[in-house]
Design a protein around this motif. Structure first.
Motif, mmCIF file in Angstrom:
data_model
loop_
_atom_site.group_PDB
_atom_site.id
_atom_site.type_symbol
_atom_site.label_atom_id
_atom_site.label_comp_id
_atom_site.label_asym_id
_atom_site.label_seq_id
_atom_site.Cartn_x
_atom_site.Cartn_y
_atom_site.Cartn_z
ATOM 1 N N GLY A 196 0.840 -1.186 0.000
ATOM 2 C CA GLY A 196 0.000 0.000 0.000
ATOM 3 C C GLY A 196 0.877 1.238 0.000
ATOM 4 O O GLY A 196 1.950 1.248 0.600
ATOM 5 N N PHE A 207 0.585 5.308 0.865
ATOM 6 C CA PHE A 207 -0.304 6.161 1.628
ATOM 7 C C PHE A 207 0.125 7.618 1.520
ATOM 8 O O PHE A 207 1.317 7.926 1.531
ATOM 9 N N TYR A 227 -0.554 11.346 3.492
ATOM 10 C CA TYR A 227 -1.079 12.005 4.677
ATOM 11 C C TYR A 227 -0.797 13.501 4.575
ATOM 12 O O TYR A 227 0.183 13.917 3.969
ATOM 13 N N PHE A 252 -4.998 11.230 7.441
ATOM 14 C CA PHE A 252 -5.056 10.344 6.286
ATOM 15 C C PHE A 252 -5.750 10.993 5.100
ATOM 16 O O PHE A 252 -6.805 11.639 5.254
ATOM 17 N N THR A 303 -5.116 5.921 0.146
ATOM 18 C CA THR A 303 -4.349 4.682 0.028
ATOM 19 C C THR A 303 -4.448 4.215 -1.414
ATOM 20 O O THR A 303 -5.538 4.165 -1.988
ATOM 21 N N GLY A 316 -1.603 -3.961 4.381
ATOM 22 C CA GLY A 316 -1.876 -2.702 3.699
ATOM 23 C C GLY A 316 -3.049 -1.959 4.287
ATOM 24 O O GLY A 316 -3.719 -1.204 3.586
ATOM 25 N N ASP A 317 -3.286 -2.166 5.582
ATOM 26 C CA ASP A 317 -4.410 -1.491 6.231
ATOM 27 C C ASP A 317 -4.063 -0.043 6.541
ATOM 28 O O ASP A 317 -2.932 0.260 6.919
ATOM 29 N N THR A 318 -5.036 0.826 6.423
ATOM 30 C CA THR A 318 -4.816 2.240 6.672
ATOM 31 C C THR A 318 -4.619 2.496 8.159
ATOM 32 O O THR A 318 -5.399 2.020 8.982
ATOM 33 N N GLN A 319 -3.573 3.233 8.493
ATOM 34 C CA GLN A 319 -3.292 3.602 9.874
ATOM 35 C C GLN A 319 -3.755 5.036 10.108
ATOM 36 O O GLN A 319 -3.432 5.930 9.327
ATOM 37 N N TYR A 320 -4.486 5.238 11.186
ATOM 38 C CA TYR A 320 -5.009 6.551 11.550
ATOM 39 C C TYR A 320 -4.254 7.057 12.777
ATOM 40 O O TYR A 320 -4.163 6.347 13.778
ATOM 41 N N PHE A 321 -3.753 8.263 12.662
ATOM 42 C CA PHE A 321 -2.859 8.796 13.680
ATOM 43 C C PHE A 321 -3.587 9.651 14.713
ATOM 44 O O PHE A 321 -4.575 10.323 14.410
#
Lengths: 110, 116
Positions: free
Chosen positions: A32, A34, A36, A46, A49, B102-107
């Protein structure tokens, strides 16, 4: 070694002046890519993706694209509120961590 | 839906002391990752916890340690603080389908640590 490189380091635009930010990556087994947005002193927010070459995603004035070696963040007719640091990150290898670039600091002047 | 929260917001310590930073993950998320971000740099991966087990670690010494609790909240502990530990510490949560999916990480908003 896995690496993500962003360019330019800083970009100054006039309001309405479209441009693109570049993210070059060498990440083994990329799962993936990403994008941000980060405002000063805050956590990354975010945006997108992307999972495979050729994929594109859009959100308001932003559009992200992905090739096998690069990703681009296109900003169309930016506004001053788009000013921020934009971070690109790839996930690959044997762990589930993100490998970040140093970011592009975008300034949009009215 | 509650996002990722971190505490404290700011912290000032002296060299040699120990510090604990806390993170509450987003509702429904089972994975927490910690990152260190020095000024002007991108975040650097410290470690990740998946269902209370450490399942990945970056290039940080053992004095950086962590925990994940049954409610998926997490702590980052740093012993014997050094001046170079001054940074923004970020916690990110995700709903993982498995390691490296590939999971989205949220901060979260981060904790600013200053070591004097």
């Amino acid at each position: 070694e896995d690496q993500v490189t962003q360019s330019p380091e800083a970009l100054r635009l006039q309001e309405g002046e479209s441009s693109s930010l570049n993210c070059s990556y060498t990440v083994s087994g990329l799962r993936g890519l990403f994008w941000y947005r980060q405002d000063p002193g805050k956590g990354p927010e975010f945006l997108f993706t992307l999972y495979s070459a050729g994929e594109e995603k859009e959100k308001e004035r932003l559009k992200a694209t992905l090739t096998k070696k690069e990703s681009f963040l296109h900003i169309t007719a930016p506004k001053p509120e788009d000013s921020a640091t934009y971070l690109c990150a790839g996930e690959g290898g044997s762990q589930g961590n993100l490998i970040f670039g140093k970011g592009t600091k975008l300034s949009v002047k009215p | 839906e509650t996002g990722v929260t971190q505490s404290p917001t700011h912290l000032i310590k002296t060299r040699g002391q120990q510090v604990t930073l806390r993170c509450s993950s987003q509702s429904g998320h089972n994975t927490v990752s910690w990152y260190q971000q020095a000024l002007g740099q991108g975040p650097q991966f410290i470690f990740q916890y998946y269902r209370e087990e450490e399942n990945g670690r970056g290039n940080f010494p053992p004095r950086f340690s962590g925990l994940q609790f049954p409610n998926y909240s997490s702590e980052l502990n740093v012993n014997a603080l050094e001046l170079d530990d001054s940074a923004l510490y970020l916690c990110a949560s995700s709903l993982s389908r498995g390691v490296g999916a590939g999971d989205t990480q949220y901060f979260g908003p981060g904790t600013r640590l200053t070591v004097l």
